[in-house]
Design a protein around this motif. Structure first.
Motif, PDB file in Angstrom:
ATOM      1  N   ARG A 269       0.837  -1.211   0.000  1.00 29.34           N
ATOM      2  CA  ARG A 269       0.000   0.000   0.000  1.00 29.34           C
ATOM      3  C   ARG A 269       0.865   1.252   0.000  1.00 29.34           C
ATOM      4  O   ARG A 269       0.527   2.252  -0.658  1.00 29.34           O
ATOM      5  N   ARG A 270       1.975   1.227   0.724  1.00 26.24           N
ATOM      6  CA  ARG A 270       2.861   2.392   0.753  1.00 26.24           C
ATOM      7  C   ARG A 270       3.449   2.665  -0.632  1.00 26.24           C
ATOM      8  O   ARG A 270       3.598   3.822  -1.035  1.00 26.24           O
ATOM      9  N   ILE A 271       3.777   1.596  -1.345  1.00 25.66           N
ATOM     10  CA  ILE A 271       4.337   1.776  -2.684  1.00 25.66           C
ATOM     11  C   ILE A 271       3.296   2.364  -3.626  1.00 25.66           C
ATOM     12  O   ILE A 271       3.581   3.320  -4.367  1.00 25.66           O
ATOM     13  N   VAL A 272       2.094   1.821  -3.616  1.00 27.49           N
ATOM     14  CA  VAL A 272       1.033   2.343  -4.479  1.00 27.49           C
ATOM     15  C   VAL A 272       0.763   3.807  -4.150  1.00 27.49           C
ATOM     16  O   VAL A 272       0.623   4.652  -5.046  1.00 27.49           O
ATOM     17  N   ARG A 273       0.712   4.119  -2.850  1.00 25.24           N
ATOM     18  CA  ARG A 273       0.489   5.501  -2.437  1.00 25.24           C
ATOM     19  C   ARG A 273       1.666   6.382  -2.863  1.00 25.24           C
ATOM     20  O   ARG A 273       1.482   7.541  -3.285  1.00 25.24           O
ATOM     21  N   GLY A 274       2.879   5.846  -2.792  1.00 27.92           N
ATOM     22  CA  GLY A 274       4.054   6.608  -3.202  1.00 27.92           C
ATOM     23  C   GLY A 274       4.023   6.955  -4.684  1.00 27.92           C
ATOM     24  O   GLY A 274       4.384   8.066  -5.076  1.00 27.92           O
ATOM     25  N   VAL A 275       3.589   6.006  -5.506  1.00 29.99           N
ATOM     26  CA  VAL A 275       3.461   6.281  -6.938  1.00 29.99           C
ATOM     27  C   VAL A 275       2.367   7.310  -7.180  1.00 29.99           C
ATOM     28  O   VAL A 275       2.541   8.262  -7.949  1.00 29.99           O
ATOM     29  N   ALA A 276       1.222   7.127  -6.509  1.00 29.20           N
ATOM     30  CA  ALA A 276       0.114   8.067  -6.692  1.00 29.20           C
ATOM     31  C   ALA A 276       0.504   9.476  -6.268  1.00 29.20           C
ATOM     32  O   ALA A 276       0.184  10.461  -6.952  1.00 29.20           O
TER      33      ALA A 276
END
Length: 313
Positions: A269-276
């Motif tokens: 989730r942190r990675i997806v949020r980081g990309v977003a």
């Protein structure tokens, strides 16, 4: 072509980014005696070390201080890519040898050979060195920019030790600071290739990489590796490829985490949020390369031998 030291202007700036790795930095700086004949200045980007590097490094080195040792200090950490850009802005030589603070120069020959390639072929923008231990023994092929055993054209380099043509680096826009660390080498190579420039790997020019655990965090490594792979695609690839590969790149997180074997609650989730969170900046900075550049990048995975100036890859 063999480049020899001369009484003229020295062609090389050495740039080292460091943060709280005192012993490694001193070892790195002392190793520069092997390349003194080529060095104009040594620029150390102090990324918020405590205590500040400049307060102790000259006293610790004494007569062993390399030529023109200068500290570029920031109080709050900005990361290695931003530190490298500060070094390139301050450099006044045509070439920059970037070293991690836990790297070390092993011989004058490695530096001389890299300079000779850059000096003799304007189509080469960067030199990738081989990773070795303190005695110069090469690490396994999987730890190298390529498995090639002769000078070769490659589609990336390893940031621990690399030499760049300063003019080409600046023209390409420098290192991508939003990436921080991990994957910045591959991303830069994309842009250099799109400008018609190449990276050459010299397996016979080893540099020591004596990994310092200070500041290393497995969760952060996993986050930055996966996030930056996705961001690099979104920044540089033609849109159908960037969007088509986004999902597979994000999903690499799971086999990488299994291979690591550690716990990382909420990591995906942190990675997806980081990309977003990075998307507004990605939209502003996105400059897709040509399809021909993408084909060249994939073709270079086989590391064709480098035959010198003017030779077709």
């Amino acid at each position: 072509m063999t480049l020899t030291p001369s009484a003229g202007p020295r062609p090389l700036t050495v740039g080292i980014c460091t943060r709280d790795r005192r012993a490694s930095l001193l070892r790195c700086l002392r190793s520069l005696r092997h390349a003194e004949a080529f060095i104009d200045r040594v620029l150390v980007a102090d990324d918020g070390s405590d205590p500040p590097v400049e307060a102790w490094v000259h006293e610790a080195l004494g007569a062993d201080a390399p030529p023109g040792l200068t500290t570029l200090r920031v109080e709050t950490s900005i990361g290695p890519t931003a530190g490298r850009n500060r070094i390139s802005a301050a450099a006044r030589t045509p070439y920059i040898l970037y070293l991690d603070d836990d790297a070390a120069v092993l011989s004058e020959a490695a530096v001389r050979d890299a300079l000779a390639v850059l000096d003799g072929d304007p189509a080469v923008a960067a030199i990738a060195f081989a990773q070795a231990d303190a005695e110069g023994r090469l690490y396994p092929p999987g730890a190298q920019p390529s498995a090639a055993t002769v000078p070769s054209l490659v589609n990336t380099f390893i940031g621990f030790a690399h030499m760049v043509r300063r003019e080409a680096l600046v023209a390409a826009g420098g290192y991508r600071e939003m990436l921080g660390i991990m994957g910045e080498e591959r991303e830069l190579t994309f842009r250099l290739l799109d400008a018609g420039l190449h990276v050459v790997y010299l397996p016979g020019a080893p540099m020591a990489h004596l990994s310092d655990p200070a500041g290393r965090d497995a969760r952060k490594f996993l986050f930055q590796t996966v996030r930056n792979d996705a961001l690099s695609g979104l920044l540089n690839e033609p849109l159908p490829v960037a969007l088509g590969m986004l999902g597979p790149r994000l999903l690499r997180y799971f086999p990488m985490r299994r291979g690591w074997g550690g716990e990382d609650p909420g990591g995906f989730r942190r990675i997806v949020r980081g990309v977003a969170d990075a998307l507004p900046r990605v939209r502003a900075e996105r400059r897709p390369v040509r399809w021909s550049t993408l084909r060249t990048w994939y073709a270079l995975k086989v590391s064709p031998p480098y035959h010198g100036p003017g030779a077709a890859p």
